[in-house]
Design an enzyme around this catalytic site. Structure first.
Site, PDB file in Angstrom:
ATOM      1  CG  ASP A   1     -38.637  27.456  30.616  1.00 49.79           C
ATOM      2  OD1 ASP A   1     -39.467  27.222  31.687  1.00 49.79           O
ATOM      3  OD2 ASP A   1     -38.196  28.543  30.131  1.00 49.79           O
TER       4      ASP A   1
ATOM      5  NE  ARG B   1     -33.271  25.299  27.322  1.00 47.95           N
ATOM      6  CZ  ARG B   1     -33.106  26.542  27.705  1.00 47.95           C
ATOM      7  NH1 ARG B   1     -33.813  27.114  28.746  1.00 47.95           N
ATOM      8  NH2 ARG B   1     -32.395  27.527  27.236  1.00 47.95           N
TER       9      ARG B   1
END
Ligand code: AMP
Ligand code: MG
Length: 485
Positions: free
Chosen positions: A251, A182
């Site tokens: 995230d 991510r």
């Protein structure tokens, strides 16, 4: 050929070639009495898995047994949650490994809800059946819609109880994604690693997702452009289908360009740019109309984390990074405009397309028209006589202008309507439908409605008769979803 002996598992663990900083070896927690609630046989086949045995393997999908070749880990990452930077990580997810498919593709196989990890902070590491079934259904629907997404291979109930606002049945979801790297993984490397760690992560990610640039001299800047372009395409696609992610924290932004983390997400019914479903998004930061702009904000955070790799002198890298983020802003608009043209059967481009598109959307907003069903009605040329939008004078004028446009095209009307059919879904997983099928599954153990809806959503562009009952305008409702449960 699948290997029947080992159920077709062909797991590798290349992520563990990265510095130790990026992961912790951890085993999933044991479940008391695992039962396989849902299993995705089609996806299993694509992964090269042999379902004859696996579809009875609750032990693997609940975390009691490791598949052959698995050396499980939890991944470290960080992220900006609603604008604030924090240390995170796979608090309740365990990566079995990377399944290499018969075609040579590589997919992460991850359990979500399989107990505490070193990144759990105060959480119990568990997940609840309802939300895991919800993620299964919505992610598979997204796939059916043609939107890049993580997939769902299985949901297993654990036999245990998870305590939230009430005691609830525990479950584990098996999630499949091109990877779980991510923007937040890069932020983590930038914050807690050294330049070598960051470079190792960037080089690994490029080899895995953008191999065509992995050897380039200017590869870190090109990498930023590639990731930003994928995000632009993805978020434009969400806008075109009325999907609201709900928690676009850094995230939850996958480098692969897949939609990940289905918490408080939902599809919009009535068109309204301010629509937000998440109970924790009080400010509307992640409202429908804000998603493209938040994508730019997230790409700026990604760019910041890469600056040291882009140039010896970080100051020199800043204008280059800014340009990449500006390119994202133009791209997301361009992808959106291209998609909207298709939704309206416009073949080719002209300067006034945008005005035509915007005026329809403004009317839809004014008359609280259903997003999906407005485009569906235009596609089927069935404009409901009861619709306040369709009966308004302003819409009738718009409709005439649109028809004139379609008739003036060199392509036939038939071609225009075929194009519309391929880009306007006849059904979406509407909130009330999703709630209905989840209630039947969770409270009555009746999975029939869940599977029926799932099947209808496999090809939402098919316009079949069976799909019609899912296409009616939804009841008026005030719908909210609750995060991370
Ligand atoms: P999410 O909101 O799902 O993106 O999760 C944000 C962070 O909280 C991540 O680090 C998750 O792994 C962690 N997390 C979420 N739910 C739980 C839970 N029930 N137990 C432990 N960690 C969790
Ligand atoms: Mg997340």
């Amino acid at each position: 050929m699948t290997d029947k002996q080992n159920q077709g598992w062909s797991l590798e663990n290349t992520y563990q070639q990265l510095p130790k900083l990026f992961f912790t070896n951890v085993k999933p927690a044991k479940a008391d009495a695992p039962v396989l609630a849902v299993y995705n046989e089609k996806l299993a086949a694509e992964l090269g898995l042999d379902s004859s045995a696996l579809k009875h393997e609750a032990e693997i999908f609940a975390g009691n047994k490791l598949p052959e070749g698995s050396n499980p880990i939890a991944q470290a990452y960080a992220g900006h949650q609603f604008g604030s930077f924090t240390m995170l990580g796979d608090g309740r997810a365990v990566l079995f490994g990377e399944q290499v498919t018969p075609k040579g593709e590589r997919y992460d196989i991850q359990l979500k809800g399989s107990g505490r990890t070193p990144y759990s902070r105060g959480g119990d590491g568990r997940a609840v059946l309802g939300p895991m079934l919800r993620e299964y259904l919505i992610s598979e629907a997204m796939h059916g819609l043609g939107i890049p997404t993580s997939r769902s291979l299985a949901v297993a109930t654990t036999g245990g109880t998870v305590f939230r606002e009430a005691p609830l049945p525990g479950a584990v979801l098996t999630r499949v994604a091109e990877s779980h790297i991510r923007v937040g993984t890069f932020q983590y490397a930038r914050q807690w690693g050294n330049k070598k760690d960051l470079q190792a992560l960037a080089d690994y990610s490029m080899k895995r997702h953008y191999p065509e640039i992995a050897e380039d001299e200017n590869r870190y800047l090109t990498f930023l452009y590639k990731v930003a372009d994928k995000q632009a395409e993805l978020i434009a696609d969400w806008q075109l289908k009325g999907f609201i992610h709900g928690v676009m924290n850094t995230d939850n932004v996958a480098i692969s360009g897949e939609t990940i983390d289905y918490g408080p997400c939902a599809f919009m019914d009535q068109y309204d740019r301010k629509t937000v479903f998440s109970s924790i998004d009080q400010q509307g930061r992640y409202a429908y109309g804000n998603q493209p702009g938040i994508g730019a904000w997230n790409m700026a955070r990604f760019a910041e984390s890469l600056l040291v790799l882009m140039d010896e002198d970080e100051e020199e890298a800043i204008p280059k990074a800014k340009e990449a983020v500006e390119t994202y802003v133009q791209s997301v608009e361009a992808y959106w405009l291209d998609g909207m043209r298709k939704k309206l059967g416009i073949i080719g481009q002209s300067d006034d397309d945008k005005t035509l598109i915007r005026s329809l959307l403004d009317l839809m907003e004014k008359y609280h028209a259903d997003f999906t069903n407005t485009f569906r009605a235009l596609t089927l040329q069935q404009l409901d006589a009861d619709s306040v939008l369709f009966q308004s004078t302003a819409f009738k004028e718009w409709h005439q202008a649109w028809q004139d446009k379609l008739e003036s095209q060199t392509a036939s009307l038939e071609e225009a309507y075929q194009l519309m059919k391929r880009h306007n879904p006849s059904i979406i997983p509407r909130n009330y439908l999703v709630e209905e099928v989840l209630a039947a599954a969770v409270t009555e153990g009746d999975y029939e409605p869940f599977h029926a809806l799932l099947t209808a959503l496999e090809d939402p562009y098919a316009y079949t008769e069976e799909q019609e009952k899912y296409a009616v305008d939804p009841p008026e409702q005030d719908f909210q979803t609750f995060c991370g449960t």
